[in-house]
Design a protein around this motif. Structure first.
Motif, PDB file in Angstrom:
ATOM      1  N   GLY A 150       0.723  -1.290   0.056  1.00  0.00           N
ATOM      2  CA  GLY A 150      -0.069   0.036  -0.009  1.00  0.00           C
ATOM      3  C   GLY A 150       0.846   1.393   0.071  1.00  0.00           C
ATOM      4  N   LEU A 151       0.425   2.182  -0.776  1.00  0.00           N
ATOM      5  CA  LEU A 151       1.407   3.324  -1.066  1.00  0.00           C
ATOM      6  C   LEU A 151       1.217   4.146   0.354  1.00  0.00           C
ATOM      7  CD1 LEU A 151       0.797   4.715  -4.452  1.00  0.00           C
ATOM      8  CD2 LEU A 151       2.906   4.201  -3.325  1.00  0.00           C
ATOM      9  N   LEU A 152       2.174   5.373   0.453  1.00  0.00           N
ATOM     10  CA  LEU A 152       2.017   6.223   1.607  1.00  0.00           C
ATOM     11  C   LEU A 152       1.241   7.400   1.155  1.00  0.00           C
ATOM     12  CD1 LEU A 152       3.689   7.508   4.364  1.00  0.00           C
ATOM     13  CD2 LEU A 152       4.886   8.816   2.554  1.00  0.00           C
ATOM     14  N   TYR A 153       0.344   7.655   2.104  1.00  0.00           N
ATOM     15  CA  TYR A 153      -0.617   9.065   1.970  1.00  0.00           C
ATOM     16  C   TYR A 153      -0.166   9.898   3.130  1.00  0.00           C
ATOM     17  CZ  TYR A 153      -2.964   6.336  -1.577  1.00  0.00           C
ATOM     18  OH  TYR A 153      -3.382   5.705  -2.605  1.00  0.00           O
ATOM     19  N   LEU A 154       0.089  11.192   2.994  1.00  0.00           N
ATOM     20  CA  LEU A 154       0.463  12.280   3.696  1.00  0.00           C
ATOM     21  C   LEU A 154      -0.663  13.215   3.954  1.00  0.00           C
ATOM     22  CD1 LEU A 154       4.098  12.600   2.569  1.00  0.00           C
ATOM     23  CD2 LEU A 154       3.265  11.450   4.671  1.00  0.00           C
ATOM     24  N   ARG A 155      -1.090  13.263   5.219  1.00  0.00           N
ATOM     25  CA  ARG A 155      -1.943  14.285   5.713  1.00  0.00           C
ATOM     26  C   ARG A 155      -1.749  14.448   6.901  1.00  0.00           C
ATOM     27  NH1 ARG A 155      -5.872  10.622   3.036  1.00  0.00           N
ATOM     28  NH2 ARG A 155      -6.152   9.029   4.523  1.00  0.00           N
ATOM     29  N   GLY A 156      -2.616  15.558   7.349  1.00  0.00           N
ATOM     30  CA  GLY A 156      -2.529  16.264   8.788  1.00  0.00           C
ATOM     31  C   GLY A 156      -1.060  16.054   9.836  1.00  0.00           C
ATOM     32  N   GLU A 157      -1.262  15.367  10.923  1.00  0.00           N
ATOM     33  CA  GLU A 157      -0.307  15.091  11.708  1.00  0.00           C
ATOM     34  C   GLU A 157       0.962  14.243  11.097  1.00  0.00           C
ATOM     35  OE1 GLU A 157      -2.642  15.269  15.334  1.00  0.00           O
ATOM     36  OE2 GLU A 157      -0.689  14.768  16.279  1.00  0.00           O
ATOM     37  N   THR A 158       0.464  13.309  10.449  1.00  0.00           N
ATOM     38  CA  THR A 158       1.371  12.318   9.834  1.00  0.00           C
ATOM     39  C   THR A 158       2.154  12.895   8.772  1.00  0.00           C
ATOM     40  OG1 THR A 158      -0.368  10.831   9.818  1.00  0.00           O
ATOM     41  CG2 THR A 158       1.313  10.184   8.167  1.00  0.00           C
ATOM     42  N   LYS A 159       1.593  13.874   8.010  1.00  0.00           N
ATOM     43  CA  LYS A 159       2.205  14.659   7.137  1.00  0.00           C
ATOM     44  C   LYS A 159       3.634  15.473   7.820  1.00  0.00           C
ATOM     45  CE  LYS A 159       1.587  17.991   3.536  1.00  0.00           C
ATOM     46  NZ  LYS A 159       0.692  18.907   2.675  1.00  0.00           N
ATOM     47  N   GLN A 160       3.003  16.149   8.944  1.00  0.00           N
ATOM     48  CA  GLN A 160       4.158  16.943   9.697  1.00  0.00           C
ATOM     49  C   GLN A 160       5.349  16.158  10.205  1.00  0.00           C
ATOM     50  OE1 GLN A 160       1.597  18.861  12.418  1.00  0.00           O
ATOM     51  NE2 GLN A 160       3.533  19.703  13.453  1.00  0.00           N
ATOM     52  N   VAL A 161       4.948  14.889  10.657  1.00  0.00           N
ATOM     53  CA  VAL A 161       6.029  13.934  11.522  1.00  0.00           C
ATOM     54  C   VAL A 161       6.808  13.323  10.497  1.00  0.00           C
ATOM     55  CG1 VAL A 161       6.222  11.991  12.834  1.00  0.00           C
ATOM     56  CG2 VAL A 161       4.422  13.636  13.477  1.00  0.00           C
ATOM     57  N   PHE A 195      10.669  13.855   9.906  1.00  0.00           N
ATOM     58  CA  PHE A 195      11.769  12.764   9.958  1.00  0.00           C
ATOM     59  C   PHE A 195      12.624  12.754   8.605  1.00  0.00           C
ATOM     60  CE2 PHE A 195      11.909   8.606   7.146  1.00  0.00           C
ATOM     61  CZ  PHE A 195      13.027   7.934   8.012  1.00  0.00           C
ATOM     62  N   LEU A 196      12.281  13.225   7.354  1.00  0.00           N
ATOM     63  CA  LEU A 196      12.858  13.340   6.054  1.00  0.00           C
ATOM     64  C   LEU A 196      13.878  14.601   6.420  1.00  0.00           C
ATOM     65  CD1 LEU A 196      10.441  13.472   3.044  1.00  0.00           C
ATOM     66  CD2 LEU A 196      11.862  11.439   3.854  1.00  0.00           C
ATOM     67  N   GLN A 197      13.513  15.470   7.271  1.00  0.00           N
ATOM     68  CA  GLN A 197      14.443  16.719   7.060  1.00  0.00           C
ATOM     69  C   GLN A 197      15.705  16.193   7.897  1.00  0.00           C
ATOM     70  OE1 GLN A 197      13.788  20.118   6.190  1.00  0.00           O
ATOM     71  NE2 GLN A 197      15.864  19.933   6.734  1.00  0.00           N
ATOM     72  N   LYS A 198      15.361  15.360   9.223  1.00  0.00           N
ATOM     73  CA  LYS A 198      16.502  14.898   9.930  1.00  0.00           C
ATOM     74  C   LYS A 198      17.365  13.840   9.176  1.00  0.00           C
ATOM     75  CE  LYS A 198      17.102  13.044  14.533  1.00  0.00           C
ATOM     76  NZ  LYS A 198      16.982  11.638  14.893  1.00  0.00           N
ATOM     77  N   GLU A 199      16.795  12.799   8.481  1.00  0.00           N
ATOM     78  CA  GLU A 199      17.589  11.546   8.170  1.00  0.00           C
ATOM     79  C   GLU A 199      17.653  11.699   6.534  1.00  0.00           C
ATOM     80  OE1 GLU A 199      18.594   9.607  10.097  1.00  0.00           O
ATOM     81  OE2 GLU A 199      17.184   9.800  11.908  1.00  0.00           O
ATOM     82  N   TYR A 200      16.890  12.312   5.968  1.00  0.00           N
ATOM     83  CA  TYR A 200      17.122  12.528   4.328  1.00  0.00           C
ATOM     84  C   TYR A 200      16.707  13.700   3.683  1.00  0.00           C
ATOM     85  CZ  TYR A 200      17.205   7.364   5.228  1.00  0.00           C
ATOM     86  OH  TYR A 200      17.646   6.051   5.643  1.00  0.00           O
ATOM     87  N   PRO A 201      17.426  14.661   3.985  1.00  0.00           N
ATOM     88  CA  PRO A 201      16.861  16.050   3.579  1.00  0.00           C
ATOM     89  C   PRO A 201      16.902  16.032   2.092  1.00  0.00           C
ATOM     90  CG  PRO A 201      18.910  16.175   4.699  1.00  0.00           C
ATOM     91  CD  PRO A 201      18.390  14.745   5.040  1.00  0.00           C
ATOM     92  N   ASN A 202      17.647  15.216   1.616  1.00  0.00           N
ATOM     93  CA  ASN A 202      17.991  15.327   0.037  1.00  0.00           C
ATOM     94  C   ASN A 202      16.649  14.818  -0.677  1.00  0.00           C
ATOM     95  OD1 ASN A 202      18.406  12.656   1.119  1.00  0.00           O
ATOM     96  ND2 ASN A 202      19.318  12.006  -0.698  1.00  0.00           N
ATOM     97  N   LEU A 203      15.859  14.179   0.108  1.00  0.00           N
ATOM     98  CA  LEU A 203      14.605  13.607  -0.683  1.00  0.00           C
ATOM     99  C   LEU A 203      13.342  14.633  -0.549  1.00  0.00           C
ATOM    100  CD1 LEU A 203      14.542   9.843   0.370  1.00  0.00           C
ATOM    101  CD2 LEU A 203      15.104  10.860  -1.672  1.00  0.00           C
ATOM    102  N   ILE A 204      13.479  15.809   0.339  1.00  0.00           N
ATOM    103  CA  ILE A 204      12.418  16.334   0.350  1.00  0.00           C
ATOM    104  C   ILE A 204      11.650  17.085  -0.705  1.00  0.00           C
ATOM    105  CG2 ILE A 204      11.509  18.695   1.839  1.00  0.00           C
ATOM    106  CD1 ILE A 204      12.950  17.889   3.947  1.00  0.00           C
ATOM    107  N   ALA A 205      12.515  17.681  -1.617  1.00  0.00           N
ATOM    108  CA  ALA A 205      12.245  18.236  -2.925  1.00  0.00           C
ATOM    109  C   ALA A 205      11.232  16.981  -3.777  1.00  0.00           C
ATOM    110  CB  ALA A 205      13.404  18.583  -3.688  1.00  0.00           C
ATOM    111  N   GLU A 206      11.781  15.838  -3.751  1.00  0.00           N
ATOM    112  CA  GLU A 206      11.175  14.773  -4.764  1.00  0.00           C
ATOM    113  C   GLU A 206       9.902  14.480  -3.846  1.00  0.00           C
ATOM    114  OE1 GLU A 206      12.023  13.591  -7.233  1.00  0.00           O
ATOM    115  OE2 GLU A 206      13.973  14.850  -7.004  1.00  0.00           O
ATOM    116  N   TYR A 207       9.562  14.448  -2.607  1.00  0.00           N
ATOM    117  CA  TYR A 207       8.585  14.274  -2.062  1.00  0.00           C
ATOM    118  C   TYR A 207       7.448  15.313  -2.025  1.00  0.00           C
ATOM    119  CZ  TYR A 207       9.332   9.876   0.597  1.00  0.00           C
ATOM    120  OH  TYR A 207       9.279   8.396   0.815  1.00  0.00           O
ATOM    121  N   ARG A 208       7.867  16.537  -2.141  1.00  0.00           N
ATOM    122  CA  ARG A 208       7.064  17.617  -2.567  1.00  0.00           C
ATOM    123  C   ARG A 208       6.379  17.459  -4.141  1.00  0.00           C
ATOM    124  NH1 ARG A 208      10.012  21.571   1.055  1.00  0.00           N
ATOM    125  NH2 ARG A 208       8.617  21.479   2.872  1.00  0.00           N
TER     126      ARG A 208
END
Ligand code: SF4
Length: 298
Positions: free
Chosen positions: A217-228, A232-245
């Motif tokens: 099942g795919l990841l869905y991001l909303r509300g608090e889940t999205k924030q947390v 997590f990405l910011q801390k561990e994988y900041p290089n992926l933030i642009a791709e996730y956006r």
């Protein structure tokens, strides 16, 4: 671990709408120390009087077995399938101390009631004999979510849960009972767990564990889940933030999904581990024998 905060409940099982073939959830705990960074249940702490932190302040329903018995012995109860832990894990760390599950399982045995348990903990093996006994009387499904075969990534993503290896060992043990077993590869995380190496790793271990099905099942991001998750990405994988956006804020998910489905289809054929959890449930609980039409992500 902090001591749990005791609370009382009026009813043990709650009715949940949705596309699943079962509609009753029972959650012993509010909050979950597994602290998965993609957890969809974080919202549930909002409705508590003493809110606290989802992964740090765990509430235990100390009268849940009593409340469950009231529901099960009600003449109107129709032995519906009960999903134990649809919101939070029934075998999280607190259960080692609180020991609420054995009483619940004994009631399921007494009232011959079908159940589903999904857990990321092998503490469930403590109750192996009870689950084995219940599986000889009625439908039991034991499932575990495994997002990655990579233990370093797993520790960052699900810091309070046991390793994928231990989850697969647990599933293999339950393969010795009459319970059906399954893997929920949910959520699949773009650029983190969707590579061929990881997909093959999870499918091959699922095959070795002899599970009946594997449901992605795919990841869905909303509300608090999205924030947390973004923290997590910011801390561990900041290089992926642009791709996730691009995927989650700019509508790229549809295009991303198609090749992923194709890749999963090939890997599924290779290991012959399919997504069908419904046929057995339909047969054993509802007495229906028709084959179930499933999409890859059913
Ligand atoms: S095990 Fe489930 S409920 Fe617990 S933190 Fe992880 S996703 Fe949330």
């Amino acid at each position: 671990m902090k001591a749990c905060i005791p609370i009382r409940c009026n009813t043990a099982c709650t009715y949940v709408k949705g596309g699943f073939p079962y509609h009753w959830d029972l959650n012993v705990y509010r909050g979950c120390t597994h602290d998965c960074k993609y957890c969809y249940a974080r919202y549930s702490h909002r409705y508590l009087q003493e809110k606290g932190e989802f992964a740090g302040d765990i509430f235990v329903k100390t009268n849940i077995a009593e409340a469950l018995e009231r529901q099960l012995r009600n003449p109107k109860w129709d032995k519906s399938v009960i999903n134990l832990g649809g919101v939070t894990d029934s075998y999280q760390e607190a259960e080692a101390v609180e020991k609420q599950m054995p009483a619940i399982l004994r009631l399921m045995i007494r009232y011959n009631n079908p159940i589903i348990i999904s857990t990321k903990s092998d503490l469930i093996l403590r109750d192996f004999d009870l689950i084995d006994e219940l599986s000889q009387k009625t439908y039991v499904n034991i499932a575990s979510t495994v997002t990655t075969a990579n233990e370093d990534l797993q520790r960052k993503l699900e810091p309070g849960a046991v390793s994928p290896k231990r989850r697969f060992m647990m599933l293999k043990e339950f393969g010795k009972t009459k319970a059906s077993t399954g893997v929920h590869m949910m959520p699949l995380l773009p650029y983190l767990t969707d590579g061929e190496g990881n997909l093959n790793g999870v499918f091959s271990q699922a095959k070795d564990a002899g599970v009946d099905y594997l449901l992605p099942g795919l990841l869905y991001l909303r509300g608090e889940t999205k924030q947390v998750f973004y923290q997590f990405l910011q801390k561990e994988y900041p290089n992926l933030i642009a791709e996730y956006r691009k995927l989650y804020q700019n509508g790229g998910l549809k295009e991303y999904r198609k090749p992923l489905y194709e890749k999963l289809g090939i890997i599924r054929e290779k290991y012959q581990v399919f997504a069908d959890y419904k046929s057995r449930l339909n047969r054993e609980v509802f007495g229906k024998n028709e084959p179930v039409q499933l999409s890859l992500f059913d």
